[in-house]
Design a protein around this motif. Structure first.
Motif, PDB file in Angstrom:
ATOM      1  N   ALA A 105      11.244  -1.610 -14.263  1.00 21.82           N
ATOM      2  CA  ALA A 105      11.799  -2.448 -15.854  1.00 21.82           C
ATOM      3  C   ALA A 105      12.198  -1.187 -16.786  1.00 21.82           C
ATOM      4  CB  ALA A 105      10.564  -3.401 -16.424  1.00 21.82           C
ATOM      5  N   LEU A 106      11.537   0.059 -17.261  1.00 24.26           N
ATOM      6  CA  LEU A 106      11.493   1.170 -18.428  1.00 24.26           C
ATOM      7  C   LEU A 106      12.595   0.833 -18.249  1.00 24.26           C
ATOM      8  CD1 LEU A 106       9.916   1.121 -20.590  1.00 24.26           C
ATOM      9  CD2 LEU A 106       9.142   3.341 -19.263  1.00 24.26           C
ATOM     10  N   ALA A 107      13.327   1.524 -16.838  1.00 18.52           N
ATOM     11  CA  ALA A 107      14.775   2.304 -16.856  1.00 18.52           C
ATOM     12  C   ALA A 107      15.781   1.346 -17.376  1.00 18.52           C
ATOM     13  CB  ALA A 107      14.975   2.938 -15.330  1.00 18.52           C
TER      14      ALA A 107
ATOM     15  N   ALA B 220       0.950  -1.286   0.164  1.00 19.24           N
ATOM     16  CA  ALA B 220       0.035   0.241   0.111  1.00 19.24           C
ATOM     17  C   ALA B 220       1.069   1.372  -0.071  1.00 19.24           C
ATOM     18  CB  ALA B 220      -1.233  -0.434   1.211  1.00 19.24           C
ATOM     19  N   ASP B 221       2.035   1.368   0.479  1.00 21.75           N
ATOM     20  CA  ASP B 221       2.864   1.947   0.590  1.00 21.75           C
ATOM     21  C   ASP B 221       4.278   2.351  -0.755  1.00 21.75           C
ATOM     22  OD1 ASP B 221       5.754   4.081   1.006  1.00 21.75           O
ATOM     23  OD2 ASP B 221       5.867   2.856   2.479  1.00 21.75           O
ATOM     24  N   ARG B 222       3.828   3.238  -1.755  1.00 14.42           N
ATOM     25  CA  ARG B 222       4.182   2.792  -3.421  1.00 14.42           C
ATOM     26  C   ARG B 222       5.727   3.517  -2.985  1.00 14.42           C
ATOM     27  NH1 ARG B 222       3.468   5.009  -9.210  1.00 14.42           N
ATOM     28  NH2 ARG B 222       6.113   4.357  -9.303  1.00 14.42           N
ATOM     29  N   ALA B 223       5.973   4.116  -2.048  1.00 17.48           N
ATOM     30  CA  ALA B 223       7.721   3.969  -1.639  1.00 17.48           C
ATOM     31  C   ALA B 223       8.240   2.493  -1.282  1.00 17.48           C
ATOM     32  CB  ALA B 223       8.781   4.657  -0.122  1.00 17.48           C
ATOM     33  N   HIS B 224       7.137   1.986  -0.598  1.00 18.48           N
ATOM     34  CA  HIS B 224       7.757   0.354   0.128  1.00 18.48           C
ATOM     35  C   HIS B 224       7.651  -0.400  -1.706  1.00 18.48           C
ATOM     36  CE1 HIS B 224       8.298  -2.933   2.078  1.00 18.48           C
ATOM     37  NE2 HIS B 224       7.392  -4.041   1.377  1.00 18.48           N
ATOM     38  N   ALA B 225       7.249   0.146  -2.802  1.00 18.80           N
ATOM     39  CA  ALA B 225       6.869  -1.217  -3.859  1.00 18.80           C
ATOM     40  C   ALA B 225       8.014  -0.886  -4.522  1.00 18.80           C
ATOM     41  CB  ALA B 225       5.520  -0.492  -4.853  1.00 18.80           C
TER      42      ALA B 225
ATOM     43  N   PRO C 196       2.000  -8.908  -8.915  1.00 15.00           N
ATOM     44  CA  PRO C 196       2.839  -7.666  -8.229  1.00 15.00           C
ATOM     45  C   PRO C 196       1.741  -7.807  -7.309  1.00 15.00           C
ATOM     46  CG  PRO C 196       1.244  -7.109 -10.300  1.00 15.00           C
ATOM     47  CD  PRO C 196       0.801  -8.095 -10.569  1.00 15.00           C
ATOM     48  N   THR C 197       1.119  -7.063  -6.782  1.00 15.65           N
ATOM     49  CA  THR C 197      -0.483  -7.129  -5.537  1.00 15.65           C
ATOM     50  C   THR C 197      -1.461  -6.490  -6.251  1.00 15.65           C
ATOM     51  OG1 THR C 197       0.473  -4.903  -4.343  1.00 15.65           O
ATOM     52  CG2 THR C 197       1.505  -6.731  -3.652  1.00 15.65           C
ATOM     53  N   VAL C 198      -2.400  -6.044  -5.272  1.00 13.96           N
ATOM     54  CA  VAL C 198      -3.586  -5.773  -5.842  1.00 13.96           C
ATOM     55  C   VAL C 198      -3.454  -4.407  -5.941  1.00 13.96           C
ATOM     56  CG1 VAL C 198      -4.876  -5.007  -3.338  1.00 13.96           C
ATOM     57  CG2 VAL C 198      -5.765  -5.318  -5.223  1.00 13.96           C
ATOM     58  N   HIS C 199      -2.614  -3.499  -5.362  1.00 12.51           N
ATOM     59  CA  HIS C 199      -2.794  -1.916  -5.686  1.00 12.51           C
ATOM     60  C   HIS C 199      -1.861  -1.645  -7.126  1.00 12.51           C
ATOM     61  CE1 HIS C 199      -1.468  -3.745  -1.478  1.00 12.51           C
ATOM     62  NE2 HIS C 199      -2.302  -2.794  -1.206  1.00 12.51           N
ATOM     63  N   ASN C 200      -2.790  -0.851  -8.065  1.00 11.02           N
ATOM     64  CA  ASN C 200      -1.788   0.209  -8.823  1.00 11.02           C
ATOM     65  C   ASN C 200      -1.163   0.425  -8.831  1.00 11.02           C
ATOM     66  OD1 ASN C 200      -4.907  -0.773  -9.469  1.00 11.02           O
ATOM     67  ND2 ASN C 200      -5.300   1.130 -10.532  1.00 11.02           N
ATOM     68  N   HIS C 201      -0.112   0.932  -8.497  1.00  7.55           N
ATOM     69  CA  HIS C 201       1.143   0.815  -7.831  1.00  7.55           C
ATOM     70  C   HIS C 201       2.341   0.508  -7.736  1.00  7.55           C
ATOM     71  CE1 HIS C 201       0.082   2.587  -3.696  1.00  7.55           C
ATOM     72  NE2 HIS C 201       1.876   1.138  -3.678  1.00  7.55           N
ATOM     73  N   SER C 202       1.781  -0.793  -7.813  1.00  7.71           N
ATOM     74  CA  SER C 202       2.480  -1.495  -7.127  1.00  7.71           C
ATOM     75  C   SER C 202       2.731  -2.609  -9.016  1.00  7.71           C
ATOM     76  CB  SER C 202       2.127  -3.540  -6.727  1.00  7.71           C
ATOM     77  OG  SER C 202       1.287  -3.873  -7.806  1.00  7.71           O
ATOM     78  N   VAL C 203       1.845  -1.818  -9.959  1.00  3.54           N
ATOM     79  CA  VAL C 203       2.292  -2.841 -11.029  1.00  3.54           C
ATOM     80  C   VAL C 203       3.161  -1.423 -11.766  1.00  3.54           C
ATOM     81  CG1 VAL C 203       1.356  -2.342 -13.547  1.00  3.54           C
ATOM     82  CG2 VAL C 203       0.354  -3.559 -11.438  1.00  3.54           C
ATOM     83  N   ASP C 204       2.698   0.278 -11.468  1.00  5.87           N
ATOM     84  CA  ASP C 204       3.337   0.923 -11.632  1.00  5.87           C
ATOM     85  C   ASP C 204       5.167   1.476 -11.324  1.00  5.87           C
ATOM     86  OD1 ASP C 204       1.313   2.810 -13.154  1.00  5.87           O
ATOM     87  OD2 ASP C 204       0.750   3.571 -10.774  1.00  5.87           O
ATOM     88  N   ALA C 205       5.043   0.682 -10.331  1.00  3.16           N
ATOM     89  CA  ALA C 205       6.290   0.623  -8.959  1.00  3.16           C
ATOM     90  C   ALA C 205       7.471  -1.126 -10.321  1.00  3.16           C
ATOM     91  CB  ALA C 205       6.905   0.202  -8.439  1.00  3.16           C
TER      92      ALA C 205
END
Length: 429
Positions: free
Chosen positions: A146-148, A104-109, A132-141
Motif C-alpha cells: 500500500a505504501l508503494a 505463514a509464507d511471507r513471499a505468498h503474502a 489480514p491473517t494472524v501472521h505479523n508479516h501479513s500486515v507488513d506485506a
C-alpha cells in the motif's frame, strides 16, 4: 509544487441523505483543482477556470465520483472467492482457514497483497479497511504494498488464540505482535492500524481483554471485528457468553465498543444493541453480497437508520462475490428491498464513499471530494457496456447512478486516481 486541474461532471454525497436531504453535491460541468495531491478548489468550470487562468485542464468524459472506500474486506481470502457449499462457520473451516494458513509464507503474502491492491484500484477502490491473517508479516506485506501505491489502507494483525491448529496465536503474542506493528507502522504514509480480533468465538476472554487494553493504550487505532453475521454464530456466542445481554454486549464488556469500532455485518441485532451502538459512536460495515452468498440474512437498514447507527459499505471478499463497490451498492439495494426499505442510489453512493470514510475516521481526508481532502477519485463510464449505454441515454442523474449500481462493475471504472495521479486506466490495461 504540482498543480493539476480536472474538468468533468462531478458528483459526491458528503453527508448521509437519510439525515441531510440536501446532501448531494453535483456540478454537471465542474472542475477540481489539485495541488500536491490535495483538492484546493472545486466548483463550476466556468467560474474556476476564470479564477485560475493558464492552468492546463484534463477533461474527463464520464462521471467523477470520490474513490470508493471498502469498509470491510479480507485480502487473504481473494483466492477463495466463489467457494461453494457452506454457511459461515463451516465455510470458514472448509475454505478459509486452510487458505489463510498459507500466509505463514511471507513471499505468498507479498504476492497476494500486490494482486489484491491492484484489484481494488481496478474497481475504483482507493481506501479500505482490511483483514489480514494472524501472521505479523501479513500486515507488513499489505502495508508495504500500500505504501508503494500511496493508498490509504487500515489493517492490523488478526487475534485468534482459539483458532484452528496452524492458525492461532496466544494472548502474549497477540499483545506483543500488535504493539510491535503499531510502533512500526504508525504515522507512515496513508496507513492506519486496526486492532483486529476475528470474532468473539475465536478469542479467549483473556485475549479479548488484551484487545480492549490495546485500544485503551492507543486511542488513535481502530477496532475491527465481526458481529451478528449468522444465526448459528449468534447462538454459539450466546451459549458461550451466558452472562452477556447480547452479542454486542460481549464486546462491550471488554472495552471494544466505542467511537472507533467498526463491526462487519450486524444483521441480527436487537433494538438495544442498535441503540448502544449509536450511543457509543460505533458503526457497521454492511456487506450485502457476502450476506447473500453465505445465506446469513438481509441487513436491516430501516432499524439501524432509525437508531442513528453509522453505516458504511464493504465487499467482504472472499465471502463477498465482487470487488466492485458499484455492484455491492446494487446488491445492497436488493437486500434492503427484501426488508421493505428502498435504498436511495445517492445514499448507496454515500455509504460507499463518505459513509465508509466516517467509519474509518478519515472523513476529513477522503470520501467527498471537498476542498482540503486528498484527490482520490474515480471516473465512471455510464456507457461502459451496450446495455448501460442504452439505459443511461437521456437518463437523469439519479437514474444514471442507479443504473451504474445495478448494471455496473469493474468495466464501468474508466480510471482511478490516487492524489490526483492516475493509478488505473482501463483503456491502457
Amino acid at each position: 509544487m504540482s498543480v493539476r486541474a480536472f474538468r468533468g461532471a462531478i458528483l459526491s454525497v458528503p453527508h448521509d441523505p437519510a439525515q441531510a436531504p440536501e446532501a448531494v453535491r453535483h456540478e454537471p460541468d465542474g472542475m477540481l483543482l489539485v495541488e500536491d495531491g490535495v483538492i484546493v478548489a472545486r466548483g463550476a468550470y466556468d467560474e474556476l477556470a476564470e479564477r485560475h487562468p493558464g492552468i492546463a485542464v484534463e477533461t474527463l468524459p464520464g462521471l467523477i465520483v470520490p474513490g470508493f472506500i471498502d469498509a470491510h474486506v479480507h485480502y487473504p481470502q481473494m483466492d477463495r472467492i466463489a467457494a461453494h457449499g457452506e454457511q459461515l462457520l463451516d465455510w470458514l473451516d472448509r475454505h478459509i482457514f486452510p487458505a489463510e494458513m498459507a500466509f505463514a509464507d511471507r513471499a505468498h503474502a507479498d504476492r497476494v497483497a500486490a494482486l489484491f491492491l491492484t484489484e481494488l484500484l481496478r474497481n475504483g477502490t482507493t481506501s479500505a479497511l482490511v483483514f489480514p491473517t494472524v501472521h505479523n508479516h501479513s500486515v507488513d506485506a499489505l502495508f508495504e504494498a500500500a505504501l508503494a501505491r500511496d493508498m490509504r489502507i487500515a489493517s492490523g494483525k488478526v487475534l485468534m488464540d482459539l483458532g484452528p491448529q496452524g492458525l492461532r496465536d496466544t494472548v502474549e503474542s497477540a499483545r506483543d505482535g500488535s504493539e510491535a506493528l503499531i510502533r512500526k507502522w504508525r504515522g507512515r504514509g496513508r496507513l492506519s492500524y486496526a486492532v483486529t480480533p476475528r470474532f468473539a468465538l475465536t478469542s479467549s476472554d483473556a485475549q479479548l481483554q488484551v484487545a480492549g487494553d490495546l485500544i485503551a493504550a492507543h486511542p488513535d487505532v481502530l477496532m475491527h471485528t465481526h458481529l451478528a453475521e449468522n444465526e448459528r454464530e449468534c447462538a454459539e456466542v450466546a451459549a458461550r457468553f451466558t452472562d452477556a445481554i447480547d452479542y454486542l454486549d460481549v464486546y462491550d464488556r471488554f472495552g471494544l465498543v466505542g467511537a472507533r469500532s467498526i463491526f462487519a455485518h450486524g444483521i441480527h441485532l436487537s433494538d438495544r444493541a442498535c441503540a448502544r451502538m449509536a450511543e457509543s459512536g460505533a458503526g457497521i460495515a454492511v456487506c450485502p453480497t457476502s450476506n447473500l452468498f453465505l445465506g446469513s440474512g438481509f441487513f436491516d437498514f430501516a432499524r439501524t437508520t432509525a437508531h442513528g447507527v453509522k453505516l458504511g459499505l464493504g465487499t467482504d471478499i472472499g465471502a463477498g462475490t465482487s470487488f466492485s463497490m458499484l455492484h455491492t451498492a446494487g446488491v445492497a439495494y436488493q437486500a434492503a428491498l427484501m426488508r421493505g426499505h428502498r435504498l436511495d442510489p445517492f445514499r448507496a453512493l454515500y455509504l460507499a464513499t463518505a459513509g465508509s470514510a466516517a467509519l474509518l475516521h478519515i472523513g476529513d481526508r477522503a470520501g467527498a471530494l471537498e476542498v482540503g481532502q486528498e484527490a482520490d477519485f474515480v471516473l465512471l463510464d455510464p456507457a461502459a457496456t451496450p446495455l448501460l449505454a442504452r439505459r443511461t441515454a437521456g437518463a437523469t442523474l439519479a437514474e444514471t447512478l442507479f443504473a451504474l449500481q445495478i448494471l455496473g462493475d469493474d468495466r464501468a471504472v474508466a480510471r482511478t486516481y490516487i492524489k490526483g495521479q492516475c493509478a488505473w486506466n482501463r483503456d491502457a490495461a
